[in-house]
Write a protein that holds these residues in place. Structure first.
Motif, mmCIF file in Angstrom:
data_model
loop_
_atom_site.group_PDB
_atom_site.id
_atom_site.type_symbol
_atom_site.label_atom_id
_atom_site.label_comp_id
_atom_site.label_asym_id
_atom_site.label_seq_id
_atom_site.Cartn_x
_atom_site.Cartn_y
_atom_site.Cartn_z
ATOM 1 N N ALA A 63 -0.202 1.779 -3.630
ATOM 2 C CA ALA A 63 -0.046 0.297 -4.571
ATOM 3 C C ALA A 63 -0.822 1.135 -6.118
ATOM 4 N N LYS A 64 -1.701 1.943 -6.155
ATOM 5 C CA LYS A 64 -1.801 2.627 -7.643
ATOM 6 C C LYS A 64 -0.990 3.888 -7.972
ATOM 7 N N ILE A 65 0.309 4.282 -7.082
ATOM 8 C CA ILE A 65 1.466 4.956 -7.953
ATOM 9 C C ILE A 65 2.084 3.193 -8.765
ATOM 10 N N ALA A 66 2.383 2.531 -7.282
ATOM 11 C CA ALA A 66 3.132 1.210 -7.977
ATOM 12 C C ALA A 66 2.711 0.845 -9.626
ATOM 13 N N GLN A 67 0.982 0.818 -9.702
ATOM 14 C CA GLN A 67 0.753 0.238 -9.992
ATOM 15 C C GLN A 67 0.149 0.890 -11.806
ATOM 16 N N PRO A 122 7.764 -2.160 -8.496
ATOM 17 C CA PRO A 122 7.660 -2.723 -7.296
ATOM 18 C C PRO A 122 7.139 -2.218 -5.629
ATOM 19 N N LEU A 123 6.876 -2.607 -4.873
ATOM 20 C CA LEU A 123 6.353 -2.393 -3.767
ATOM 21 C C LEU A 123 6.471 -3.536 -2.770
ATOM 22 N N THR A 124 6.984 -2.638 -1.611
ATOM 23 C CA THR A 124 7.437 -3.733 -0.151
ATOM 24 C C THR A 124 6.552 -2.923 0.461
ATOM 25 N N VAL A 125 6.392 -3.671 1.375
ATOM 26 C CA VAL A 125 5.339 -3.763 2.627
ATOM 27 C C VAL A 125 6.035 -3.499 3.955
ATOM 28 N N ILE A 126 5.620 -3.216 5.013
ATOM 29 C CA ILE A 126 7.221 -3.280 6.253
ATOM 30 C C ILE A 126 5.520 -2.519 7.395
ATOM 31 N N THR A 127 5.653 -3.890 8.064
ATOM 32 C CA THR A 127 4.889 -3.812 9.454
ATOM 33 C C THR A 127 5.716 -3.798 10.461
ATOM 34 N N VAL A 128 6.155 -3.348 11.349
ATOM 35 C CA VAL A 128 6.761 -3.059 12.144
ATOM 36 C C VAL A 128 6.140 -3.802 13.933
ATOM 37 N N SER A 129 6.340 -4.860 14.615
ATOM 38 C CA SER A 129 5.771 -5.152 15.487
ATOM 39 C C SER A 129 6.544 -6.389 16.250
ATOM 40 N N ASP A 130 6.682 -6.131 17.690
ATOM 41 C CA ASP A 130 7.046 -7.222 18.702
ATOM 42 C C ASP A 130 6.627 -8.129 18.434
ATOM 43 N N ASN A 186 -5.579 -6.900 0.701
ATOM 44 C CA ASN A 186 -5.698 -5.342 0.449
ATOM 45 C C ASN A 186 -5.222 -5.178 -1.261
ATOM 46 N N LEU A 187 -4.269 -5.752 -0.856
ATOM 47 C CA LEU A 187 -3.385 -5.313 -2.642
ATOM 48 C C LEU A 187 -3.533 -6.269 -3.789
ATOM 49 N N LYS A 188 -4.629 -7.195 -2.963
ATOM 50 C CA LYS A 188 -5.644 -8.357 -4.098
ATOM 51 C C LYS A 188 -6.181 -8.042 -5.759
ATOM 52 N N ASP A 189 -5.973 -7.101 -5.901
ATOM 53 C CA ASP A 189 -7.208 -6.032 -6.791
ATOM 54 C C ASP A 189 -5.647 -5.301 -7.186
ATOM 55 N N TYR A 190 -4.854 -5.591 -7.123
ATOM 56 C CA TYR A 190 -4.209 -4.589 -8.171
ATOM 57 C C TYR A 190 -2.670 -5.640 -8.411
ATOM 58 N N ASP A 191 -2.343 -4.673 -9.922
ATOM 59 C CA ASP A 191 -1.702 -5.754 -10.898
ATOM 60 C C ASP A 191 -0.143 -5.203 -10.481
ATOM 61 N N ILE A 192 0.163 -5.819 -9.276
ATOM 62 C CA ILE A 192 1.640 -5.430 -9.373
ATOM 63 C C ILE A 192 2.501 -5.913 -8.709
ATOM 64 N N THR A 193 3.686 -5.942 -8.392
ATOM 65 C CA THR A 193 4.688 -7.129 -7.609
ATOM 66 C C THR A 193 4.996 -7.006 -6.715
ATOM 67 N N VAL A 216 5.591 5.737 1.505
ATOM 68 C CA VAL A 216 4.600 5.953 2.128
ATOM 69 C C VAL A 216 3.672 5.519 2.818
ATOM 70 N N MET A 217 3.310 6.797 4.084
ATOM 71 C CA MET A 217 2.922 5.938 5.496
ATOM 72 C C MET A 217 1.231 7.051 5.949
ATOM 73 N N GLY A 218 1.214 6.508 6.761
ATOM 74 C CA GLY A 218 -0.260 7.094 7.466
ATOM 75 C C GLY A 218 0.597 8.423 8.300
ATOM 76 N N ALA A 219 -0.497 9.015 8.414
ATOM 77 C CA ALA A 219 -0.886 10.382 9.209
ATOM 78 C C ALA A 219 -0.611 9.704 10.791
#
Length: 279
Positions: A180-184, A189-197, A212-219, A246-249
């Motif tokens: 989000a910080k990089i996008a801002q 623009p930023l896309t969030v993907i979640t993988v879950s059955d 978590n993204l509401k405080d960022y000025d991003i699309t 971007v992903m968590g380790a």
């Protein structure tokens, strides 16, 4: 956020690509690039050198031979840093440079303590001979450091869209924040993907991401997929033309892997864009 970016550089083209990505981020964050080139102590004092010194002992004094090798490695390191400095000067990005000697991964991790990010090529000067594994130095650095590691591909491409793999874990939350910080900062623009059955669980995770993204000025937008994490993320990277993943380790559910576990390695090797690992 990224005031100093560490770029380990050697004679490989991939390390120069890492410089290009560091420069792109530096322009947006007003960062300084810290270039280091490391003389691998194993090349000076390892078994190969001792054996070689024994075999040529009758022709060239070993001490002289070792000194010649050291000079060659120092000259090579300076040449690599000259290329880094030239790229930074052309882009009007401030940089410092240093030659260090020691175990490569340890020196990178130690230098990273004074920096905010590491930008590092997927494979270094021995890329031609690599097999299914990533570069051993990269893997070792990623396991040891607590700083974000930007793993760069073989070719540079300007970042225009960002994809964040998010599973609700604390590590993926750090990835979401970094993305989000990089996008801002870069107005992307930023896309969030979640993988879950489990659809309900996946929707709840994406709701947390939106909060978590509401405080960022991003699309931004979000996607919920089921099935295999690696295939879903790779497919989205390709179809959506994302230029940064971007992903968590670490994580949980389908994105959970020990750092550089099988899913992480596949994403880092197969993604057609740089991967920013966050811990």
């Amino acid at each position: 956020m990224f005031k100093t970016i560490l770029v380990p550089i050697d004679t490989s083209d991939t390390s120069l690509v890492a410089v290009d990505y560091a420069i792109e981020l530096s322009k947006s964050f007003n960062s300084e690039i810290v270039g280091i080139s490391i003389i691998d102590v194993k090349k000076l004092a390892g078994p190969f050198m001792r054996d070689l010194g024994t075999s040529i002992g009758g022709m060239v004094p070993y001490a002289d031979f070792q000194q010649n090798v050291r000079k060659f490695l120092e000259d090579t390191a300076r040449a690599a840093l000259d290329e880094l400095e030239g790229k930074c000067n052309s882009a009007n990005v401030p940089c410092t440079r240093e030659i260090k000697e020691g175990v490569v991964s340890r020196e990178i991790v130690e230098s990273a303590k004074r920096c905010d990010m590491i930008s590092m090529g997927m494979a270094g000067e021995h890329a031609f001979w690599r097999d299914a594994l990533l570069g051993s130095n990269l893997e070792s650095v990623a396991r040891q450091t607590h700083k974000p590691v930007l793993v760069t591909p073989e070719k540079y491409k300007k970042i225009t869209k960002i994809l964040v793999a998010y599973d609700g874990s604390s590590f993926s939350a750090k990835a979401l924040k970094a993305g989000a910080k990089i996008a801002q900062q870069m107005h992307l623009p930023l896309t969030v993907i979640t993988v879950s059955d489990d659809k309900k669980s996946g929707e709840n995770i994406l709701t947390r991401a939106t909060e978590n993204l509401k405080d960022y000025d991003i699309t931004h937008d979000k996607m919920l997929e089921s099935g295999d994490t690696v295939n879903n993320v790779l497919s989205l990277c390709e179809k959506g033309s994302y230029d940064l993943l971007v992903m968590g380790a670490y994580g949980h559910s389908k994105i959970r892997e020990l750092i550089l576990g099988s899913a992480t390695i596949q994403l880092m090797r197969k993604a057609n864009c740089p991967v920013l690992l966050c811990r």
